[in-house]
Structure formats: C-alpha cells, structure tokens
Design a protein around this motif. Structure first.
Motif, short mmCIF file in Angstrom:
data_model
loop_
_atom_site.label_atom_id
_atom_site.label_comp_id
_atom_site.label_asym_id
_atom_site.label_seq_id
_atom_site.Cartn_x
_atom_site.Cartn_y
_atom_site.Cartn_z
N THR A 277 0.83 -1.01 -0.11
CA THR A 277 0.21 0.07 0.07
C THR A 277 0.91 1.33 0.12
O THR A 277 1.88 1.22 0.63
N VAL A 278 0.64 2.15 -0.73
CA VAL A 278 1.14 3.51 -0.88
C VAL A 278 0.98 4.23 0.24
O VAL A 278 -0.16 4.45 0.64
N ASN A 279 1.97 4.58 1.23
CA ASN A 279 1.86 5.24 2.41
C ASN A 279 2.40 6.51 2.51
O ASN A 279 2.31 7.40 3.34
N LEU A 280 3.40 6.75 1.49
CA LEU A 280 3.93 8.27 1.44
C LEU A 280 4.00 8.52 0.00
O LEU A 280 4.49 8.00 -0.71
N LEU A 281 3.82 9.95 -0.24
CA LEU A 281 3.96 10.62 -1.48
C LEU A 281 4.88 11.91 -1.36
O LEU A 281 5.32 12.30 -0.34
N ASN A 282 5.58 12.21 -2.53
CA ASN A 282 6.36 13.23 -2.71
C ASN A 282 7.72 13.29 -1.79
O ASN A 282 7.77 14.26 -1.21
N ALA A 283 8.17 12.23 -1.52
CA ALA A 283 9.22 11.84 -0.51
C ALA A 283 10.65 12.42 -0.81
O ALA A 283 11.04 12.13 -2.04
N PHE B 99 16.90 11.90 -3.63
CA PHE B 99 15.71 11.78 -4.52
C PHE B 99 14.82 12.38 -4.08
O PHE B 99 14.57 12.61 -2.92
N ALA B 100 13.97 13.04 -5.06
CA ALA B 100 12.79 13.79 -4.63
C ALA B 100 11.58 13.42 -5.52
O ALA B 100 11.71 12.88 -6.54
N GLY B 101 10.31 13.58 -4.69
CA GLY B 101 9.27 13.45 -5.59
C GLY B 101 8.96 11.83 -5.59
O GLY B 101 8.19 11.49 -6.21
N GLN B 102 9.49 11.11 -4.55
CA GLN B 102 9.36 9.61 -4.53
C GLN B 102 8.03 9.10 -3.92
O GLN B 102 7.45 9.71 -3.15
N ILE B 103 7.76 7.70 -4.17
CA ILE B 103 6.37 7.15 -3.59
C ILE B 103 7.12 6.04 -2.62
O ILE B 103 8.19 5.39 -3.04
N ILE B 104 6.30 5.78 -1.54
CA ILE B 104 6.95 4.84 -0.66
C ILE B 104 5.69 3.95 -0.11
O ILE B 104 4.74 4.35 -0.06
N THR B 105 6.00 2.59 -0.21
CA THR B 105 5.17 1.72 0.51
C THR B 105 5.72 0.99 1.45
O THR B 105 6.93 1.35 1.86
#
Lengths: 86, 366
Positions: free
Chosen positions: B292-298, B311-317
């Motif tokens: 599940t995606v739990n962080l955006l724009n990381a 890195f910027a703008g990353q997606i984290i599950t």
C-alpha cells in the motif's frame, strides 16, 4: 478539508522545511502521508519525517527534536531504517 | 473400499501406468463422476480412446479399484525469477549489466523517437550506477545468478539518466547545464545530439521535472565522441536532487521478450499514485508481492554502496522488496497500469520513482 486540500497544504510546508529537517540527526527523508497518533491513523494528512531509528526526545539535543506541528500541519515521525539502492 | 486398499492397488500398478505414453503421474483421489476412491492417472493431454494404441489405454479398474484419468499438462519445476529464461524472456526476472550482481527486468517499453522496443530497469541495474558505456552487455540472468558474458548477453545498454551523487566530483553539472559545444568541424550528428538534449530538457521543464537527461548519456547513446562537459560550480543540495534511477537496454532480438510480467501479465498505460493505493510488483528476489502506498512526494537520501544520492518526488510503500528487486515495475493492483519504478528500500520500506517522470526522462511510452 478535502484530501487534496490537506495534501496541498502539507506540500507547502514540506517545501519550506525539508532542507532543515534533513539536517537533523537520524532523518533520512521527508514525505506526505496519513498521520498516526498513538499508533492509530487519524485520517489527517501531514508531514511524515522518516528516520533510520526512533530516539526518545530526552536523548536528543532539544534543538534537534522534530516538532509535532509545523505551520499548523501535523508532523509524524516514522522509523524506516536506512534506505539503500536495491 | 478402504483407502489402504486403493494405496495397495496404486503401488502394484504405478510402474506400469507410468510406462504408458502421455502419463506424467499416478495418485489417489476421488473419481470425478461417482466420487468413489480411485487410482488417478495424471496425463499431459487427454485423448479419445480411438486415438490410443491398446497398451496406452488406462484400464477401467486395477485390482478391483476404479481408475480415473485427469489432464494436468506438462509438469515442470516452478520457474524462479532468478533462472535463465529461453527462448522467451518475461519481465520481472533477473537481469543486469555484466559488472553488477543482479536486478530486475522491469518491463518492455517503446522509444518515442524510433519506435524500438526497449528494456526498462534502473541505472544501477543496467548502467552500473553511471559506470558504464552505451553498448555494454546486459545479461539474463544477472551475473550473480549465473549469467555469463557474452553467452547470456540478451541486450546492450541503450541510454540512462545520470544519477547525481552527493559529494561526488564526477557528478554532472546541475541544470540548466551548459550545452556541450560541438568540437571544431563537428558533424551534423553533434547538432542532432544538442537538439535531442534540448528537446528532452524542454519536455522535462514542461512537466515540471527537475530531472534532465545528461548530455553525456545522449551523446553516448548516439555513439558520437564528444568532449565531456566541464563540471559546474558547486551545486546546492537541491540541485542535486534526482527524480529517477532509470535506464534502457536494447534487446539483441526483440522477439525474445514477451513483455508479460511474471504473475502480473501485460501492462499498458499509467496511473498516478495516491495515498492508500494498493500496488504490486514482480521482482527477481521476492517475486510477486503487494503493498500500500503510504507516503508521497518524498525526499529521501539513498545509499549506493559508499555513495549517497538524494531523490525527490518519490513514492513509498511498506516493505515489499529486497536487494535484487530493483527495476521492478510497480503496477496498480486494480488495473494493469504502471505506477512506478522500484529502485530502493529498507527493512521497513520500498521506494519507487513515479512512472510519469521515468517515461519523460527517457522519452518512452508504456
């Protein structure tokens, strides 16, 4: 506030504070996500500060403690370990 | 009839049944129509009695126990994504530049300029974290999974987005970078290189991307020798932010690649990640997993051995991958649409580039 409005508000605060937060000890990243309070998701979107490990506030220099809120946006601290290329 | 009587009948007749053509196994089960205990013969393919020679026919009974015939197809050990796949190579399997360990073949994409079918994975999988030359051998499986150079070379490095490392003197200049000056008496080919770099960067700025294709990777992609751009003044931390860890390889034979991701299938189109979105991937080390995606724009600092890249703008599950899964395509769990390109993680997280940034940076479609 809608999810989109909350996200937009959190991103403004993120842009403003990311550089400063990344300079704090143990901080490995800053993102946008749902905020947890006492292990429960509040449904609120805020800033999530990623740390390699959680350290209790007493063990940290007060100036290095991550604030609970920035410009009215809730701040959550999440331990994720040290990110590395897979 | 007790089950032990059926086991005894199986033991007595197993060898003669297995000797028949088309038979791949013998077991005990319930007969399909009647539900009574039976000796079940497993066949690769069910054939009409008329098509069988007398000795190929399974008797209706063995020692008074009924028999049944069940078609189960050709039996083989399950493929591991670390295997050598021939003649057809799916996506989601081990691949790598000849000098690395192994990563994952993400998917097959289309070059917007040439229409070529290309392999998408990470820079650190296909281009050895910037330490590679266009044309270098790409092996399937990757070297650590037994891939041999040149016997297992299935593709060659086509182009990649440079990773900017923190405190790295070799880091290319931040954008807007100086346009490389063509050498004296430069051919028309060099002008084309400048145009391509310009176009790609113009496109990147249109989509609000901080990522630029470094001129050196394009010029290398064109196979043209050009002077290395001079390093710019010390870049600020923000100018060092990367958006993607991405590279392309050109198949030696495009027909070898099925474009189907193991356990997921074909993917077309893209979808923007949202908080709570269910996603999945199929990778070399952990195979098929969901999260599940739990962080955006990381914005995150990622270790590459002894070096670090931001890195910027990353997606984290949550944790849905391990080392070697890099390059896996992150796919929406509801529809087969691409969401991201997996490149990093920790024991508690998996990190991926948004797919639209990857497509824009490399000028490709999915």
């Amino acid at each position: 506030m809608s999810v989109d409005e909350q996200t937009a508000r959190a991103m403004l605060v993120q842009n403003k504070y990311t550089e400063a937060l990344l300079k704090l000890p143990h901080v490995v990243g800053v993102g946008i996500g749902f905020v947890n309070k006492g292990g429960v998701q509040t449904g609120e979107i805020g800033l999530v500060v990623m740390v390699d490990e959680k350290i209790s506030a007493q063990e940290i220099d007060p100036v290095d403690v991550i604030p609970k809120e920035l410009d009215g946006v809730p701040v959550d601290v999440k331990a994720i370990g040290q990110p590395r290329a897979f | 009839m007790s089950i032990n009587e059926v086991f005894r009948a199986q033991a007595r007749f197993q060898e003669s049944l297995l000797a028949k053509p088309n038979v791949v196994g013998v077991a005990v089960g319930r007969k399909n129509q009647s539900g009574e205990l039976a000796v079940v013969t497993l066949v690769e393919q069910k054939l009409p009695l008329a098509a069988l020679s007398a000795d190929a026919i399974v008797p209706k009974q063995v020692d008074g126990v009924v028999t049944d015939v069940v078609e189960i197809g050709y039996l083989r050990a399950y493929d591991s994504p670390r295997d050598r796949f021939r003649p057809t190579i799916p996506s989601g399997v081990s691949i790598g530049h000849f000098k690395i360990t192994a990563g994952t073949l993400g998917t097959i994409v289309t070059d917007n300029l040439t229409g070529d079918k290309l392999i998408l994975s990470n820079n650190h999988v296909l281009a050895n974290s910037n330490n590679a030359q266009v044309g270098d051998a790409i092996l399937q499986p990757g070297p650590t999974d037994g891939g041999q150079n040149p016997a297992d070379m299935v593709a060659r490095l086509e182009r990649f987005v440079q990773i900017r490392f923190v405190d790295d003197p070799d880091t290319p200049p931040p954008t807007p970078g100086p346009t490389p000056t063509p050498p004296p008496g430069g051919s028309g080919g060099c002008d084309i290189v400048s145009v391509i770099v310009g176009l790609t960067n113009a496109l990147a700025s249109l989509v609000g991307s901080k990522q630029r294709v470094a001129p050196s990777s394009i010029q290398a992609a064109q196979g043209i020798a050009m002077p290395t751009p001079v390093a710019a003044p010390i870049p600020s931390a923000q100018a060092l932010d990367n958006e993607v860890d991405a590279a392309l390889a050109k198949p030696v034979d495009p027909n070898m690649f099925s474009g189907q991701i193991l356990g997921i299938g074909g993917v077309s189109g893209t979808k923007v990640a949202t908080l709570g979105m269910r996603v999945r991937k199929s990778g070399r080390t952990t195979g098929y997993t969901e999260g599940t995606v739990n962080l955006l724009n990381a914005t995150v600092s990622v270790a590459y051995g002894s070096r670090t890249a931001r890195f910027a703008g990353q997606i984290i599950t949550g944790p849905i991958s391990q080392g070697g899964d890099s390059g896996s395509l992150i796919v929406d769990a509801a529809e087969n649409k691409a969401v991201g390109l997996l490149f990093a993680g920790s024991n508690l997280s998996t990190i991926f580039n948004p797919i639209d940034r990857v497509l824009a940076a490399l000028n490709i479609s999915i």
